[in-house]
Design an enzyme around this catalytic site. Structure first.
Site, PDB file in Angstrom:
ATOM      1  N   ASP A   1      10.647  -2.423 -10.369  1.00  0.00           N
ATOM      2  CA  ASP A   1      11.617  -3.486 -10.140  1.00  0.00           C
ATOM      3  C   ASP A   1      12.165  -3.865 -11.517  1.00  0.00           C
ATOM      4  OD1 ASP A   1       9.697  -5.107 -11.314  1.00  0.00           O
ATOM      5  OD2 ASP A   1       9.517  -6.510  -9.626  1.00  0.00           O
TER       6      ASP A   1
ATOM      7  N   CYS B   1       5.956  -2.841 -11.900  1.00  0.00           N
ATOM      8  CA  CYS B   1       6.651  -4.132 -11.826  1.00  0.00           C
ATOM      9  C   CYS B   1       6.102  -5.002 -12.946  1.00  0.00           C
ATOM     10  CB  CYS B   1       6.538  -4.774 -10.439  1.00  0.00           C
ATOM     11  SG  CYS B   1       4.885  -5.224  -9.881  1.00  0.00           S
TER      12      CYS B   1
ATOM     13  N   THR C   1       3.647  -7.254 -13.011  1.00  0.00           N
ATOM     14  CA  THR C   1       2.179  -7.241 -13.005  1.00  0.00           C
ATOM     15  C   THR C   1       1.595  -5.959 -12.418  1.00  0.00           C
ATOM     16  OG1 THR C   1       2.155  -8.214 -10.801  1.00  0.00           O
ATOM     17  CG2 THR C   1       2.093  -9.750 -12.675  1.00  0.00           C
TER      18      THR C   1
ATOM     19  N   HIS D   1     -12.745   9.134  -7.483  1.00  0.00           N
ATOM     20  CA  HIS D   1     -13.434   8.484  -6.362  1.00  0.00           C
ATOM     21  C   HIS D   1     -12.517   8.134  -5.201  1.00  0.00           C
ATOM     22  CE1 HIS D   1     -17.052   7.006  -8.989  1.00  0.00           C
ATOM     23  NE2 HIS D   1     -16.732   8.263  -9.213  1.00  0.00           N
TER      24      HIS D   1
ATOM     25  N   HIS E   1     -17.353  10.887  -1.660  1.00  0.00           N
ATOM     26  CA  HIS E   1     -16.089  10.149  -1.716  1.00  0.00           C
ATOM     27  C   HIS E   1     -15.143  10.576  -0.597  1.00  0.00           C
ATOM     28  CE1 HIS E   1     -17.499   8.503  -5.429  1.00  0.00           C
ATOM     29  NE2 HIS E   1     -17.641   9.709  -5.946  1.00  0.00           N
TER      30      HIS E   1
HETATM   31  C1  RB5 Z   1       9.179 -10.293 -10.769  1.00  0.00           C
HETATM   32  O1  RB5 Z   1       9.454 -11.488 -11.440  1.00  0.00           O
HETATM   33  C2  RB5 Z   1       7.685 -10.145 -10.567  1.00  0.00           C
HETATM   34  O2  RB5 Z   1       7.248 -11.061  -9.611  1.00  0.00           O
HETATM   35  C3  RB5 Z   1       7.348  -8.740 -10.149  1.00  0.00           C
HETATM   36  O3  RB5 Z   1       7.789  -7.850 -11.124  1.00  0.00           O
HETATM   37  C4  RB5 Z   1       5.887  -8.437  -9.936  1.00  0.00           C
HETATM   38  O4  RB5 Z   1       5.115  -8.839 -11.012  1.00  0.00           O
HETATM   39  C5  RB5 Z   1       5.326  -8.857  -8.648  1.00  0.00           C
HETATM   40  O5  RB5 Z   1       4.151  -8.613  -8.335  1.00  0.00           O
END
Ligand code: RB5
Length: 146
Positions: free
Chosen positions: A8, A65, A67, A98, A133
């Protein structure tokens, strides 16, 4: 290896870094974008990669993304996907051995490009260990059909 990749807006820069690595390593890949830095919704970009891997059109997928969490949650909604959110090299190796993970998710706001490159190299090279596994992977598939 044939790899699908997307992000994203929060993962744009790291996705580009990983694409450079895939070029260096000589892998085939399809980049599912986004092609601008506009704010987008991560499920819209996780899904083509996840569906493509689940359908067998790609060997593996890579999602980024901010996180890595949103992407990994979205990917694991698709039957046949075992997406691992990884921010260290030990887990990159372990999840291949695994979990036979077929998608790797990472967060651009969590780790730098140098570590992400090592994680991707380790994850792409990692082999599923099978054995006990295998039984656990089968149980994951059974959960999809409940
Ligand atoms: C976008 O601001 C952020 O929420 C997205 O990139 C991600 O971290 C969501 O899990």
């Amino acid at each position: 290896m044939n790899i699908a990749i997307s992000s994203d807006h929060g993962g744009n820069n790291l996705r580009k870094e990983i694409i450079s690595l895939l070029n260096e390593l000589g892998h085939n890949y399809q980049d599912f974008g986004p092609q601008t830095s506009d704010s987008v919704d991560y499920p819209d970009y996780a899904n083509p990669v996840s569906e493509g891997v689940a359908a067998g059109n790609f060997d593996r997928g890579i999602l980024v993304c901010g996180t890595g969490i949103g992407m990994s949650i979205a990917a694991n909604k698709v039957n046949g996907i075992r997406c691992a959110l990884v921010h260290d090299v030990f887990s990159a190796k372990a999840t291949r051995g695994h979990n036979d993970s077929n998608i790797l998710a990472m967060g651009e706001r969590v780790i730098g490009g140098g570590l992400a490159r090592e994680i991707v190299k380790t994850w792409l090279a990692g082999e599923f260990e099978g054995g006990r596994h295998e039984r656990r992977i089968e149980k994951l598939s059974e959960l999809e059909n409940k």
